[in-house]
Design an enzyme around this catalytic site. Structure first.
Site, PDB file in Angstrom:
ATOM      1  N   THR A  73      22.559 -21.600  28.218  1.00 37.99           N
ATOM      2  CA  THR A  73      23.528 -22.163  29.167  1.00 37.99           C
ATOM      3  C   THR A  73      23.524 -21.366  30.481  1.00 37.99           C
ATOM      4  O   THR A  73      23.507 -21.940  31.579  1.00 37.99           O
ATOM      5  CB  THR A  73      24.935 -22.160  28.530  1.00 37.99           C
ATOM      6  N   ASN A 154      17.658 -32.523  22.594  1.00 36.07           N
ATOM      7  CA  ASN A 154      18.210 -31.948  21.367  1.00 36.07           C
ATOM      8  C   ASN A 154      18.718 -32.999  20.385  1.00 36.07           C
ATOM      9  O   ASN A 154      18.636 -32.827  19.174  1.00 36.07           O
ATOM     10  CB  ASN A 154      19.358 -30.992  21.723  1.00 36.07           C
ATOM     11  N   GLN A 182      14.830 -26.463  23.356  1.00 34.52           N
ATOM     12  CA  GLN A 182      14.466 -26.962  22.021  1.00 34.52           C
ATOM     13  C   GLN A 182      12.973 -26.794  21.701  1.00 34.52           C
ATOM     14  O   GLN A 182      12.534 -27.192  20.623  1.00 34.52           O
ATOM     15  CB  GLN A 182      14.851 -28.450  21.893  1.00 34.52           C
ATOM     16  N   SER A 202      16.224 -20.266  24.745  1.00 33.86           N
ATOM     17  CA  SER A 202      17.361 -19.572  24.131  1.00 33.86           C
ATOM     18  C   SER A 202      16.944 -19.004  22.777  1.00 33.86           C
ATOM     19  O   SER A 202      16.373 -19.726  21.950  1.00 33.86           O
ATOM     20  CB  SER A 202      18.503 -20.587  23.954  1.00 33.86           C
ATOM     21  N   GLY A 203      17.265 -17.727  22.547  1.00 33.81           N
ATOM     22  CA  GLY A 203      16.795 -17.046  21.339  1.00 33.81           C
ATOM     23  C   GLY A 203      17.175 -17.719  20.037  1.00 33.81           C
ATOM     24  O   GLY A 203      16.360 -17.826  19.111  1.00 33.81           O
ATOM     25  N   HIS A 204      18.435 -18.217  19.953  1.00 39.13           N
ATOM     26  CA  HIS A 204      18.897 -18.655  18.630  1.00 39.13           C
ATOM     27  C   HIS A 204      18.269 -19.971  18.170  1.00 39.13           C
ATOM     28  O   HIS A 204      18.448 -20.374  17.024  1.00 39.13           O
ATOM     29  CB  HIS A 204      20.430 -18.709  18.575  1.00 39.13           C
ATOM     30  N   THR A 240      24.510  -4.399  31.957  1.00 39.59           N
ATOM     31  CA  THR A 240      23.646  -3.609  31.075  1.00 39.59           C
ATOM     32  C   THR A 240      22.998  -4.525  30.045  1.00 39.59           C
ATOM     33  O   THR A 240      23.659  -5.356  29.437  1.00 39.59           O
ATOM     34  CB  THR A 240      24.471  -2.496  30.392  1.00 39.59           C
ATOM     35  N   CYS A 329      35.037 -36.759  17.385  1.00 35.82           N
ATOM     36  CA  CYS A 329      36.380 -37.305  17.436  1.00 35.82           C
ATOM     37  C   CYS A 329      37.198 -36.455  18.398  1.00 35.82           C
ATOM     38  O   CYS A 329      37.332 -35.245  18.203  1.00 35.82           O
ATOM     39  CB  CYS A 329      36.968 -37.252  16.035  1.00 35.82           C
TER      40      CYS A 329
HETATM   41  N1  PLP Z   1      19.927 -26.904  26.242  1.00 35.99           N
HETATM   42  C1  PLP Z   1      19.653 -27.528  25.093  1.00 35.99           C
HETATM   43  C2  PLP Z   1      18.681 -28.658  25.097  1.00 35.99           C
HETATM   44  C3  PLP Z   1      20.281 -27.136  23.910  1.00 35.99           C
HETATM   45  O1  PLP Z   1      20.006 -27.788  22.778  1.00 35.99           O
HETATM   46  C4  PLP Z   1      21.216 -26.058  23.968  1.00 35.99           C
HETATM   47  C5  PLP Z   1      21.945 -25.667  22.746  1.00 35.99           C
HETATM   48  O2  PLP Z   1      22.294 -26.464  21.920  1.00 35.99           O
HETATM   49  C6  PLP Z   1      21.433 -25.424  25.190  1.00 35.99           C
HETATM   50  C7  PLP Z   1      20.779 -25.866  26.306  1.00 35.99           C
HETATM   51  C8  PLP Z   1      22.387 -24.283  25.301  1.00 35.99           C
HETATM   52  O3  PLP Z   1      21.819 -23.088  24.814  1.00 35.99           O
HETATM   53  P1  PLP Z   1      22.747 -21.867  24.379  1.00 35.99           P
HETATM   54  O4  PLP Z   1      23.403 -22.260  23.102  1.00 35.99           O
HETATM   55  O5  PLP Z   1      21.824 -20.711  24.215  1.00 35.99           O
HETATM   56  O6  PLP Z   1      23.713 -21.652  25.483  1.00 35.99           O
END
Ligand code: PLP
Length: 392
Positions: A73, A154, A182, A202-204, A240, A329
């Site tokens: 993000t 996504n 993704q 994004s790492g996760h 940092t 919802c």
């Molecule tokens: N962009 C896409 C296409 C995503 O799927 C996501 C997370 O679901 C993000 C951006 C946001 O990434 P982060 O969760 O690292 O902020």
């Protein structure tokens, strides 16, 4: 006891043991501040250099073009709002082009710019979620200074013709950002071929921890920071450094690159099986591209007409299968996924969405079991849903 089957890898992924192992020293013993001149600092600074170089190899770029950020993000916001600040300061124009199915991490900054007086063009997508390169060319205006189109979606798994789209921007000399959050570990990313100006990951989403991301910025492309501080990450993401997490994303990037070919073919075969089994349930339809090659590997998204997406997720969870839905919802009102309605799916069907995203750790056996369980949930929900509908 049910052993849950996790099929929500587009939401987040398990941190790999190799990644945890790489991170532990930077939490336990080598916890120096990379800016310190003494040995603790130098050790940490060296780890930062190594992580940057590992990520650069994943994207095939120069390490100097890699900036560590707090998450996908932040990377997207900096790429868009940071570029807008530069554009304003240099009179490059206040028109941005994006598309209607971007993640909120791109739509949010676009809305913010709109409130600041920018004009935003939201390109439409076709029934599979594809942006047309011809539409992009037509939307260009003399004051267009930012284009942001995601590499892959996504929710519906659509892979955009990103090389063509970025090529149009390059020919016109316009900054082009792509949200590739993704993509790592699923498709090759080679920025020497695909001429984006900037790109987020994004790492996760590829087995590193949450709370660390990367923004690739091509050499000689200017962005202004969104926050100001001590000048880390060459001033673009000051603060940092989250050293252990950065080491983690570096290791995850290295593994994603090394294992790409195997991972891709394994995800593709599981994806094909799951698609076949779920589409055999009466009434179930794919969302996004039907042709597997045009979808993210491992990504299956469907609508189960007559059902409620959130109820499907909860029923699947009771059976031990973890999936997600694009519908939500809010204040007691069912809201269809705007991504699905943008592809032309009627709101009534769009509330019935389910996303199943297979990851590196899902076995064939798990996918097989999940297919049976999900087919059962979809079938029974459809029968229940149809009964409820026919009463009204
Ligand atoms: N962009 C896409 C296409 C995503 O799927 C996501 C997370 O679901 C993000 C951006 C946001 O990434 P982060 O969760 O690292 O902020």
């Amino acid at each position: 006891m049910i052993v849950p089957i996790y099929l929500d890898n587009s939401a987040t992924t398990k941190v790999r043991s190799e990644v945890v192992e790489a991170m532990i020293p930077y939490l336990a013993s080598e916890w120096g501040n990379p800016s310190s001149l003494h040995r603790f600092g130098r050790q940490s600074a060296q780890a930062l250099v190594e992580a940057r170089s590992r990520v650069s190899r994943l994207l095939n770029c120069d390490p100097e073009e890699i900036f560590f950020s707090p998450c996908g993000t932040y990377s997207n916001n900096t790429a868009i709002v940071g570029r807008a600040r530069f554009a304003e300061a240099n009179d490059l124009g206040k028109h941005m082009i994006t598309c209607s199915i971007e993640h909120p991490a791109v739509l949010g900054p676009a809305k913010h710019l709109e409130a600041l007086g920018w004009r935003i063009t939201y390109l439409p997508v076709d029934s599979e979620g594809l942006v047309s390169p011809a539409d992009l060319s037509k939307a260009l205006q003399s004051d267009t200074s930012i284009i942001s189109i995601m590499w892959a979606n996504n929710e519906i798994g659509t892979i955009q013709p990103i090389d063509q789209l970025a090529g149009i921007a390059e020919e016109s000399g316009i900054y082009f950002h792509t949200d590739a959050v993704q993509v790592p570990g699923k498709l090759p990313i080679d920025v020497s071929q695909v001429k984006v100006s900037s790109l987020s990951i994004s790492g996760h989403k590829f087995h590193a921890p949450k709370g660390v991301g990367v923004l690739y910025v091509r050499k000689n492309v200017n962005l202004m920071p969104l926050v100001y501080g001590g000048g880390q990450e060459r001033g673009l993401f000051p603060g940092t450094e989250a050293l252990a997490s950065i080491v983690g994303i570096g290791r995850a990037a290295e593994l994603a690159r090394e294992e790409l070919t195997d991972n891709l073919s394994s995800l593709r075969s599981k994806q094909a099986q799951l698609m076949k089994r779920l589409l055999a349930v009466d009434g179930v339809r794919m969302t996004g591209p039907v042709e597997i090659e045009r979808r993210l590997p491992g990504h299956v998204s469907v609508v189960v007409p007559g059902c409620d997406g959130e109820a499907l997720v909860l029923k699947a969870d009771l059976k031990g299968v973890c999936i997600s839905s694009g519908s939500a919802c809010h204040k007691g009102i069912k809201e269809p996924s705007q991504i699905l309605t943008a592809t032309g799916i009627p709101a009534g069907d769009a509330i019935a969405s389910a996303r199943i995203s297979i990851g590196r750790f899902n076995t064939d056996k798990e996918c097989d079991q999940a297919a049976d369980l999900l087919a059962g949930v979809f079938q029974s929900s459809r029968q229940g849903g149809s009964r409820a509908l026919s009463k009204s």
